[in-house]
Design a protein around this motif. Structure first.
Motif, mmCIF file in Angstrom:
data_model
loop_
_atom_site.group_PDB
_atom_site.id
_atom_site.type_symbol
_atom_site.label_atom_id
_atom_site.label_comp_id
_atom_site.label_asym_id
_atom_site.label_seq_id
_atom_site.Cartn_x
_atom_site.Cartn_y
_atom_site.Cartn_z
ATOM 1 N N ALA A 55 0.838 -1.205 0.000
ATOM 2 C CA ALA A 55 0.000 0.000 0.000
ATOM 3 C C ALA A 55 0.871 1.252 0.000
ATOM 4 O O ALA A 55 1.708 1.434 0.893
ATOM 5 N N ASP A 57 -0.749 4.417 -1.177
ATOM 6 C CA ASP A 57 -1.730 5.403 -1.628
ATOM 7 C C ASP A 57 -1.863 6.575 -0.658
ATOM 8 O O ASP A 57 -2.708 7.459 -0.859
ATOM 9 N N HIS A 58 -1.028 6.604 0.381
ATOM 10 C CA HIS A 58 -1.186 7.575 1.469
ATOM 11 C C HIS A 58 -1.231 9.030 0.990
ATOM 12 O O HIS A 58 -1.847 9.878 1.619
ATOM 13 N N MET A 86 -1.317 -1.218 -4.135
ATOM 14 C CA MET A 86 -2.468 -0.354 -3.841
ATOM 15 C C MET A 86 -2.000 1.081 -3.935
ATOM 16 O O MET A 86 -1.144 1.517 -3.151
ATOM 17 N N GLN A 141 -13.156 3.912 1.261
ATOM 18 C CA GLN A 141 -13.122 3.788 2.707
ATOM 19 C C GLN A 141 -14.500 3.970 3.313
ATOM 20 O O GLN A 141 -15.240 4.832 2.866
ATOM 21 N N VAL A 173 -12.449 -0.470 2.659
ATOM 22 C CA VAL A 173 -11.398 -0.182 3.649
ATOM 23 C C VAL A 173 -12.075 0.401 4.886
ATOM 24 O O VAL A 173 -12.850 1.346 4.771
ATOM 25 N N LYS A 203 -10.347 -4.482 3.805
ATOM 26 C CA LYS A 203 -9.076 -4.173 4.479
ATOM 27 C C LYS A 203 -9.401 -3.590 5.844
ATOM 28 O O LYS A 203 -10.199 -2.660 5.957
ATOM 29 N N TYR A 205 -7.899 -3.376 10.326
ATOM 30 C CA TYR A 205 -6.763 -3.453 11.252
ATOM 31 C C TYR A 205 -6.802 -4.743 12.057
ATOM 32 O O TYR A 205 -7.871 -5.256 12.371
ATOM 33 N N ALA A 224 -4.300 -4.040 7.256
ATOM 34 C CA ALA A 224 -3.429 -2.872 7.053
ATOM 35 C C ALA A 224 -2.271 -3.014 8.034
ATOM 36 O O ALA A 224 -2.394 -3.661 9.075
ATOM 37 N N GLY A 225 -1.168 -2.418 7.707
ATOM 38 C CA GLY A 225 -0.023 -2.476 8.626
ATOM 39 C C GLY A 225 -0.166 -1.471 9.750
ATOM 40 O O GLY A 225 0.213 -1.735 10.887
ATOM 41 N N GLY A 226 -0.693 -0.299 9.430
ATOM 42 C CA GLY A 226 -0.769 0.775 10.426
ATOM 43 C C GLY A 226 0.576 1.443 10.599
ATOM 44 O O GLY A 226 1.490 1.278 9.778
ATOM 45 N N GLY A 252 1.748 -0.944 4.168
ATOM 46 C CA GLY A 252 2.440 0.213 3.620
ATOM 47 C C GLY A 252 3.640 0.598 4.439
ATOM 48 O O GLY A 252 4.763 0.145 4.211
ATOM 49 N N ARG A 253 3.388 1.421 5.490
ATOM 50 C CA ARG A 253 4.495 2.020 6.242
ATOM 51 C C ARG A 253 5.434 0.986 6.851
ATOM 52 O O ARG A 253 6.630 1.228 6.942
HETATM 53 C C1 5RP Z 1 -5.834 4.446 4.746
HETATM 54 C C2 5RP Z 1 -5.181 3.514 3.845
HETATM 55 C C3 5RP Z 1 -3.790 3.868 3.513
HETATM 56 O O1 5RP Z 1 -3.581 4.917 2.741
HETATM 57 C C4 5RP Z 1 -2.832 2.790 3.454
HETATM 58 O O2 5RP Z 1 -3.202 1.837 2.518
HETATM 59 C C5 5RP Z 1 -2.523 2.242 4.812
HETATM 60 O O3 5RP Z 1 -1.446 1.371 4.833
HETATM 61 P P1 5RP Z 1 -0.536 1.245 6.129
HETATM 62 O O4 5RP Z 1 -1.404 1.483 7.328
HETATM 63 O O5 5RP Z 1 -0.051 -0.193 6.118
HETATM 64 O O6 5RP Z 1 0.586 2.229 6.015
HETATM 65 O O7 5RP Z 1 -5.756 2.534 3.442
HETATM 66 O O8 5RP Z 1 -6.795 3.770 5.489
#
Ligand code: 5RP
Length: 293
Positions: A55, A57-58, A86, A141, A173, A203, A205, A224-226, A252-253
């Motif tokens: 991910a 897309d932030h 994503m 979302q 999401v 998607k 948590y 999601a990783g968060g 993502g992060r």
């Molecule tokens: C927001 C999202 C994000 O932009 C992203 O995909 C989150 O990924 P991560 O938490 O792993 O950095 O979906 O809800």
């Protein structure tokens, strides 16, 4: 004039062998049409039934996020190691080479920046453009319990209606507002709403009692990783989610902000697709960090 089918010899109709008719491998997806199933099969690996989505897309609401200032430099080397990317259509068109054949899940909602009320989103992608970009799914979302809960749910249902017309799966999401408790009760509610309204996958948590979330959701869940965690903790989270019924990660992060992103995505793959225990995957991470191949 077509050539005559005059090959000498008997035709083989294999009359005693019934035609193969394999059930589709993904939870809740057996009744979908071919195009929808084919798109999902590009996101989820048919052998493991799981996916590692990357991910990034932030930027659609928070601009050049740490680690994503130059996705051409930081993300492109990771992309071949993901099952699906994503991302937004802006980064897809400007940065991702069309020759890269990874599946893509396009962010389809937007509107407010981090300076405003985040739940006030709208659909921000035309389905025709998603098809033009050869997307495998689109994502929006839902903000259950937030100021614009209903609007975000209607965004999801509108996107699903448009997706169903053309065979495009929708990823729901579940966003968690600042004031909300991130527990299994809340996540079960948000996830189930997405699935009931027709999302092909969801998607969310990872939370304690996650098996109750996956058990009560009729479609696959990716976590999601968060926020960035130490690598071992992120691998433990991915592993626990898989053990408790998740169909993969959309991380993502915890990948692109890792001290060794390439080693991290490969370690995450080992956990998700090969059931490698997190401690062993962490050893692999340390090893790959020293000697990036
Ligand atoms: C927001 C999202 C994000 O932009 C992203 O995909 C989150 O990924 P991560 O938490 O792993 O950095 O979906 O809800």
């Amino acid at each position: 004039m077509p050539e005559a089918d005059d090959t000498k010899g008997e035709k083989s109709f294999y009359v005693d062998i019934p035609q193969k008719s394999e059930p589709f491998f993904l939870k809740g997806a057996k009744a979908y049409d071919w195009g929808m199933q084919n798109r999902l099969a590009r996101i989820f690996n048919a052998a493991s039934g799981r996916t590692v989505m990357l991910a990034f897309d932030h930027g659609y609401f928070q601009g050049p996020t740490t680690g994503l200032e130059r996705p051409d430099i930081t993300i492109l080397p990771l992309a071949p190691h993901a099952d699906a990317l994503m991302l937004t259509r802006g980064i897809l068109r400007s940065v991702i080479p069309p020759a890269l054949t990874r599946a893509t899940v396009l962010r389809a909602s937007g509107g407010p920046s981090i300076l405003r009320e985040l739940s006030d989103e709208r659909i921000a992608l035309d389905m025709e453009d998603a098809l033009r970009l050869n997307a495998c799914a689109v994502a929006t979302q839902v903000f259950i319990g937030s100021a614009f809960e209903t609007q975000s749910v209607i965004n999801l249902t509108n996107l699903i209606d448009r997706g169903n017309r053309v065979g495009m799966p929708v990823l729901g999401v579940t966003a968690v507002g600042k004031e909300m408790v991130r527990d299994a009760k809340y996540i079960r509610l948000a996830v189930r709403i997405c699935a009931e309204l027709g999302a092909a996958f969801v998607k969310t948590y990872f939370v304690p009692d996650f098996e109750t979330v996956t058990a009560s959701c009729p479609v696959p869940i990716v976590i999601a990783g968060g926020k960035k965690l130490p690598e071992l903790d992120a691998l433990r989270m991915a592993s626990a989610a898989i053990d408790q019924g998740a169909a993969g990660v959309d991380m993502g992060r915890n990948i692109f902000q890792s001290e060794a992103p390439l080693a991290m995505i490969r370690a995450v793959r080992a956990v998700v697709h090969e059931n490698v225990r997190p401690e062993e995957a962490y050893e692999m991470f340390l090893e790959m960090k020293q000697r990036p191949a």
